[in-house]
Write a protein that holds these residues in place. Structure first.
Motif, PDB file in Angstrom:
ATOM      1  N   GLY A 222      29.439  -2.908  44.657  1.00  0.00           N
ATOM      2  CA  GLY A 222      29.308  -3.586  45.938  1.00  0.00           C
ATOM      3  C   GLY A 222      30.320  -4.687  46.187  1.00  0.00           C
ATOM      4  N   PRO A 223      30.232  -5.297  47.379  1.00  0.00           N
ATOM      5  CA  PRO A 223      31.241  -6.269  47.814  1.00  0.00           C
ATOM      6  C   PRO A 223      31.163  -7.626  47.124  1.00  0.00           C
ATOM      7  N   GLY A 224      30.086  -7.900  46.409  1.00  0.00           N
ATOM      8  CA  GLY A 224      29.953  -9.191  45.741  1.00  0.00           C
ATOM      9  C   GLY A 224      30.837  -9.344  44.523  1.00  0.00           C
ATOM     10  N   TYR A 225      31.391  -8.227  44.056  1.00  0.00           N
ATOM     11  CA  TYR A 225      32.234  -8.255  42.858  1.00  0.00           C
ATOM     12  C   TYR A 225      33.672  -7.912  43.192  1.00  0.00           C
ATOM     13  N   GLU A 226      34.584  -8.490  42.424  1.00  0.00           N
ATOM     14  CA  GLU A 226      35.987  -8.075  42.454  1.00  0.00           C
ATOM     15  C   GLU A 226      36.287  -7.431  41.105  1.00  0.00           C
ATOM     16  N   PHE A 227      37.134  -6.414  41.114  1.00  0.00           N
ATOM     17  CA  PHE A 227      37.529  -5.721  39.896  1.00  0.00           C
ATOM     18  C   PHE A 227      38.793  -6.392  39.374  1.00  0.00           C
ATOM     19  N   ILE A 228      38.730  -6.875  38.148  1.00  0.00           N
ATOM     20  CA  ILE A 228      39.853  -7.614  37.568  1.00  0.00           C
ATOM     21  C   ILE A 228      40.226  -7.036  36.206  1.00  0.00           C
ATOM     22  N   GLN A 229      41.398  -7.388  35.747  1.00  0.00           N
ATOM     23  CA  GLN A 229      41.844  -7.019  34.411  1.00  0.00           C
ATOM     24  C   GLN A 229      41.627  -8.205  33.476  1.00  0.00           C
ATOM     25  N   VAL A 230      41.076  -7.917  32.306  1.00  0.00           N
ATOM     26  CA  VAL A 230      40.832  -8.949  31.296  1.00  0.00           C
ATOM     27  C   VAL A 230      41.319  -8.441  29.944  1.00  0.00           C
ATOM     28  N   GLN A 231      41.403  -9.355  29.004  1.00  0.00           N
ATOM     29  CA  GLN A 231      41.736  -9.008  27.620  1.00  0.00           C
ATOM     30  C   GLN A 231      40.472  -9.229  26.809  1.00  0.00           C
TER      31      GLN A 231
END
Length: 164
Positions: free
Chosen positions: A80-89
């Motif tokens: 859903g729109p409440g989350y952003e997809f990010i890259q992490v280590q």
């Protein structure tokens, strides 16, 4: 691609309902973050967030999954729109690796939120399934959670847990 799940998606059966073919690779840790149930899920409850604290001693435990990039759109829709997809280590027993994960958007954070008991049970079941540290699981179990007044939604989610 590698996906770091730390909330209800740690439960393989739940994630596979969203993204067929998801394959667990093992436990992982995200340093400098703390697990919070303060993302407004839109259903009146709090959902998990890997909240960036910047403190090296803070850590979110989770699971690395291998998922097909072509199915990522379905996972984005489910989150859903409440989350952003990010890259992490993240750190694994075999070293560090990059992974995608979800972080709650600031506009969706509300520290007054609490998870429903069925959602908390998803997180605990996934953590147990993948052998996360017992102390960490106990912390999640001891977080305040409340009953879902929507009995049908609660029943449907409890059924997914029973089949897992």
């Amino acid at each position: 691609m590698h996906y770091f799940a730390y909330g209800s998606n740690m439960l393989t059966a739940r994630l596979r309902r969203r993204v067929r073919g998801a394959r667990p690779l093992g436990p992982a840790r995200l340093k400098g973050h703390a697990l919070r149930f303060h993302m407004n899920g839109g259903d009146g409850s709090g959902k998990c967030n890997a909240f960036a604290t910047g403190r090296p001693s803070d850590m979110v435990h989770g699971v690395i999954f291998e998922i097909d990039d072509r199915r990522l759109r379905k996972l984005h829709a489910a989150e859903g729109p409440g989350y952003e997809f990010i890259q992490v280590q993240v750190e694994t027993d075999n070293g560090s690796l990059p992974a995608g994960t979800y972080r709650a958007r600031n506009a969706w954070l509300d520290d007054a939120m609490a998870p429903y008991t069925w959602y908390q049970a998803f997180v605990v079941a996934g953590a147990r399934e993948h052998g996360l540290p017992g102390e960490y699981i106990a912390q999640i179990e001891n977080m305040f959670a409340r009953r879902d007044a929507n009995l049908w939604r609660s029943f449907r989610n409890r059924m997914v847990l029973r089949r897992a």
